[in-house]
Design a protein around this motif. Structure first.
Motif, PDB file in Angstrom:
ATOM      1  N   ASP A 192       0.839  -1.199   0.000  1.00 35.83           N
ATOM      2  CA  ASP A 192       0.000   0.000   0.000  1.00 35.83           C
ATOM      3  C   ASP A 192       0.875   1.250   0.000  1.00 35.83           C
ATOM      4  OD1 ASP A 192      -1.927  -1.891   0.282  1.00 35.83           O
ATOM      5  OD2 ASP A 192      -2.814  -1.097   2.111  1.00 35.83           O
ATOM      6  N   ARG A 193       0.574   2.173  -0.921  1.00 32.27           N
ATOM      7  CA  ARG A 193       1.393   3.366  -1.060  1.00 32.27           C
ATOM      8  C   ARG A 193       0.521   4.604  -1.179  1.00 32.27           C
ATOM      9  NH1 ARG A 193       6.491   1.703  -2.222  1.00 32.27           N
ATOM     10  NH2 ARG A 193       7.183   3.762  -2.910  1.00 32.27           N
ATOM     11  N   ASP A 194       1.097   5.750  -0.799  1.00 31.15           N
ATOM     12  CA  ASP A 194       0.476   7.039  -1.052  1.00 31.15           C
ATOM     13  C   ASP A 194       1.512   7.938  -1.711  1.00 31.15           C
ATOM     14  OD1 ASP A 194       2.198   7.823   0.966  1.00 31.15           O
ATOM     15  OD2 ASP A 194       0.630   8.102   2.472  1.00 31.15           O
ATOM     16  N   ALA A 195       1.274   9.220  -1.714  1.00 29.82           N
ATOM     17  CA  ALA A 195       2.185  10.133  -2.409  1.00 29.82           C
ATOM     18  C   ALA A 195       3.587  10.134  -1.809  1.00 29.82           C
ATOM     19  CB  ALA A 195       1.612  11.546  -2.380  1.00 29.82           C
ATOM     20  N   ASP A 196       3.709   9.753  -0.550  1.00 25.26           N
ATOM     21  CA  ASP A 196       5.014   9.748   0.131  1.00 25.26           C
ATOM     22  C   ASP A 196       5.724   8.408   0.057  1.00 25.26           C
ATOM     23  OD1 ASP A 196       4.747  12.423   0.947  1.00 25.26           O
ATOM     24  OD2 ASP A 196       3.472  11.811   2.633  1.00 25.26           O
ATOM     25  N   GLY A 197       5.082   7.401  -0.535  1.00 22.70           N
ATOM     26  CA  GLY A 197       5.705   6.082  -0.635  1.00 22.70           C
ATOM     27  C   GLY A 197       4.931   5.039   0.155  1.00 22.70           C
ATOM     28  N   ALA A 198       5.641   4.030   0.666  1.00 19.05           N
ATOM     29  CA  ALA A 198       4.990   2.954   1.424  1.00 19.05           C
ATOM     30  C   ALA A 198       4.301   3.532   2.660  1.00 19.05           C
ATOM     31  CB  ALA A 198       6.019   1.909   1.836  1.00 19.05           C
ATOM     32  N   ILE A 199       3.057   3.124   2.900  1.00 20.88           N
ATOM     33  CA  ILE A 199       2.287   3.657   4.020  1.00 20.88           C
ATOM     34  C   ILE A 199       2.775   3.077   5.346  1.00 20.88           C
ATOM     35  CG2 ILE A 199      -0.022   3.744   5.058  1.00 20.88           C
ATOM     36  CD1 ILE A 199      -1.167   3.803   2.227  1.00 20.88           C
ATOM     37  N   PHE A 200       3.076   1.774   5.341  1.00 30.03           N
ATOM     38  CA  PHE A 200       3.440   1.105   6.587  1.00 30.03           C
ATOM     39  C   PHE A 200       4.928   0.763   6.602  1.00 30.03           C
ATOM     40  CE2 PHE A 200      -1.046   0.068   5.823  1.00 30.03           C
ATOM     41  CZ  PHE A 200      -1.591   0.666   6.956  1.00 30.03           C
ATOM     42  N   SER A 201       5.615   1.156   7.660  1.00 25.96           N
ATOM     43  CA  SER A 201       7.056   0.899   7.757  1.00 25.96           C
ATOM     44  C   SER A 201       7.343  -0.588   7.888  1.00 25.96           C
ATOM     45  CB  SER A 201       7.645   1.658   8.950  1.00 25.96           C
ATOM     46  OG  SER A 201       7.046   1.236  10.159  1.00 25.96           O
ATOM     47  N   ARG A 202       6.385  -1.357   8.403  1.00 22.73           N
ATOM     48  CA  ARG A 202       6.510  -2.820   8.446  1.00 22.73           C
ATOM     49  C   ARG A 202       5.360  -3.423   7.631  1.00 22.73           C
ATOM     50  NH1 ARG A 202       7.932  -2.871  14.900  1.00 22.73           N
ATOM     51  NH2 ARG A 202       9.996  -1.963  14.659  1.00 22.73           N
ATOM     52  N   ASP A 203       4.170  -3.416   8.208  1.00 20.29           N
ATOM     53  CA  ASP A 203       2.982  -3.916   7.530  1.00 20.29           C
ATOM     54  C   ASP A 203       1.794  -3.551   8.400  1.00 20.29           C
ATOM     55  OD1 ASP A 203       1.251  -5.209   5.825  1.00 20.29           O
ATOM     56  OD2 ASP A 203       2.000  -7.230   6.187  1.00 20.29           O
ATOM     57  N   CYS A 204       0.604  -3.679   7.858  1.00 20.52           N
ATOM     58  CA  CYS A 204      -0.608  -3.692   8.673  1.00 20.52           C
ATOM     59  C   CYS A 204      -1.370  -4.929   8.218  1.00 20.52           C
ATOM     60  CB  CYS A 204      -1.434  -2.429   8.488  1.00 20.52           C
ATOM     61  SG  CYS A 204      -2.898  -2.376   9.552  1.00 20.52           S
ATOM     62  N   CYS A 205      -0.819  -6.077   8.560  1.00 21.80           N
ATOM     63  CA  CYS A 205      -1.336  -7.337   8.054  1.00 21.80           C
ATOM     64  C   CYS A 205      -2.691  -7.670   8.674  1.00 21.80           C
ATOM     65  CB  CYS A 205      -0.329  -8.453   8.340  1.00 21.80           C
ATOM     66  SG  CYS A 205      -0.604  -9.938   7.367  1.00 21.80           S
ATOM     67  N   GLU A 206      -3.617  -8.135   7.833  1.00 21.87           N
ATOM     68  CA  GLU A 206      -4.919  -8.600   8.316  1.00 21.87           C
ATOM     69  C   GLU A 206      -4.846 -10.112   8.511  1.00 21.87           C
ATOM     70  OE1 GLU A 206      -8.202  -7.618   5.807  1.00 21.87           O
ATOM     71  OE2 GLU A 206      -7.326  -5.679   5.218  1.00 21.87           O
ATOM     72  N   TYR A 207      -5.158 -10.544   9.716  1.00 23.07           N
ATOM     73  CA  TYR A 207      -5.276 -11.976   9.988  1.00 23.07           C
ATOM     74  C   TYR A 207      -6.738 -12.267  10.296  1.00 23.07           C
ATOM     75  CZ  TYR A 207      -0.193 -12.271  10.211  1.00 23.07           C
ATOM     76  OH  TYR A 207       1.141 -12.246   9.888  1.00 23.07           O
ATOM     77  N   HIS A 208      -7.344 -13.106   9.474  1.00 24.65           N
ATOM     78  CA  HIS A 208      -8.746 -13.471   9.651  1.00 24.65           C
ATOM     79  C   HIS A 208      -8.812 -14.809  10.383  1.00 24.65           C
ATOM     80  CE1 HIS A 208     -10.494 -10.428   6.758  1.00 24.65           C
ATOM     81  NE2 HIS A 208      -9.194 -10.341   6.530  1.00 24.65           N
ATOM     82  N   LEU A 209      -9.477 -14.805  11.519  1.00 29.68           N
ATOM     83  CA  LEU A 209      -9.574 -16.000  12.363  1.00 29.68           C
ATOM     84  C   LEU A 209     -11.026 -16.445  12.491  1.00 29.68           C
ATOM     85  CD1 LEU A 209      -7.266 -14.788  15.292  1.00 29.68           C
ATOM     86  CD2 LEU A 209      -6.584 -16.083  13.279  1.00 29.68           C
ATOM     87  N   ARG A 210     -11.207 -17.753  12.642  1.00 31.24           N
ATOM     88  CA  ARG A 210     -12.519 -18.302  12.977  1.00 31.24           C
ATOM     89  C   ARG A 210     -12.496 -18.701  14.445  1.00 31.24           C
ATOM     90  NH1 ARG A 210     -12.916 -22.230   9.535  1.00 31.24           N
ATOM     91  NH2 ARG A 210     -14.011 -20.994   7.950  1.00 31.24           N
ATOM     92  N   THR A 211     -13.436 -18.178  15.220  1.00 30.35           N
ATOM     93  CA  THR A 211     -13.490 -18.457  16.654  1.00 30.35           C
ATOM     94  C   THR A 211     -14.158 -19.813  16.898  1.00 30.35           C
ATOM     95  OG1 THR A 211     -15.672 -17.487  17.065  1.00 30.35           O
ATOM     96  CG2 THR A 211     -13.778 -15.970  17.018  1.00 30.35           C
TER      97      THR A 211
END
Length: 221
Positions: A192-211
């Motif tokens: 994911d990027r915006d005008a300044d480059g990469a948005i996240f310095s590491r990641d904003c990873c989505e983990y989908h879990l089933r309870t």
């Protein structure tokens, strides 16, 4: 359900510069390392770029050798610089395409007691789902769960996941879950990027879990 997050501050190996007594002592090196890494990625190296590269190489003690106290310069192919016997160092590459290589932080082993203390925290919190920060990689995180946690009386996590992110220091965010909280989907945001480059310095990873009750839960790291 119990959810926790914890900064494990590297599990087995940590950059030497991050083990100094105070953050201030290492900040200068990390800033020079980050700036030099950015300069290396330029498609074309201007005279100003080359002059700044040399300043950062001096700051990182890489003028005489490719190996410094805190940083190593890896050159795999091509030529980046020249070190004349008499005279100053020179950047000879015209741009990123002229060479393959990078700078990497020198690491050293984390104190064994610190590793066990991290395990004790996770043992005592006993969370079903744990988000961790500053883990080296998935294999290391898995070894920590399967070998160190039992050593201090903790229960290993059945599912261990880490997606390599944008951080050039090799410290990322990861997830540990108990068996009844099944990991059913992952979506990374490293691109994911915006005008300044990469948005996240590491990641904003989505983990989908089933309870256990069949509900869907999304954890953002």
């Amino acid at each position: 359900m119990r959810i926790a997050s914890f900064n494990v501050e590297n599990l087995f190996d940590r950059p030497r510069v991050m083990n100094l007594p105070t953050w201030t002592e290492g900040r200068r090196v990390l800033q020079a390392y980050g700036r030099l890494s950015d300069l290396f990625q330029q498609a074309t190296y201007s005279d100003d770029d080359k002059a700044e590269m040399i300043r950062q190489l001096v700051e990182l003690d890489l003028v005489v050798s490719d190996v410094g106290q805190f940083v190593t310069l890896r050159i795999i192919r091509g030529t980046l610089l020249r070190r004349p016997r008499s005279g100053p160092i020179e950047i000879v590459a015209a741009g990123r395409a002229d060479w393959v290589g990078w700078v990497e932080l020198v690491t050293e082993q984390v104190d064994a007691a610190a590793i066990e203390h991290t395990a004790m925290v996770l043992r005592d919190v006993a969370a079903d789902v744990v988000g961790v920060v500053e883990a080296e990689d998935r294999r290391t995180l898995g070894l920590f769960s399967s070998t160190v946690l039992p050593r201090v009386g903790g229960i290993p996590y059945e599912q261990v996941m880490l997606v390599d992110g944008n951080d050039t220091r090799g410290i990322d965010v990861g997830l540990l879950t108990r068996g009844e909280y099944r990991l059913v989907g992952i979506r990374t945001h490293v691109f994911d990027r915006d005008a300044d480059g990469a948005i996240f310095s590491r990641d904003c990873c989505e983990y989908h879990l089933r309870t256990p009750r069949g509900n869907r839960m999304v954890v953002l790291l």
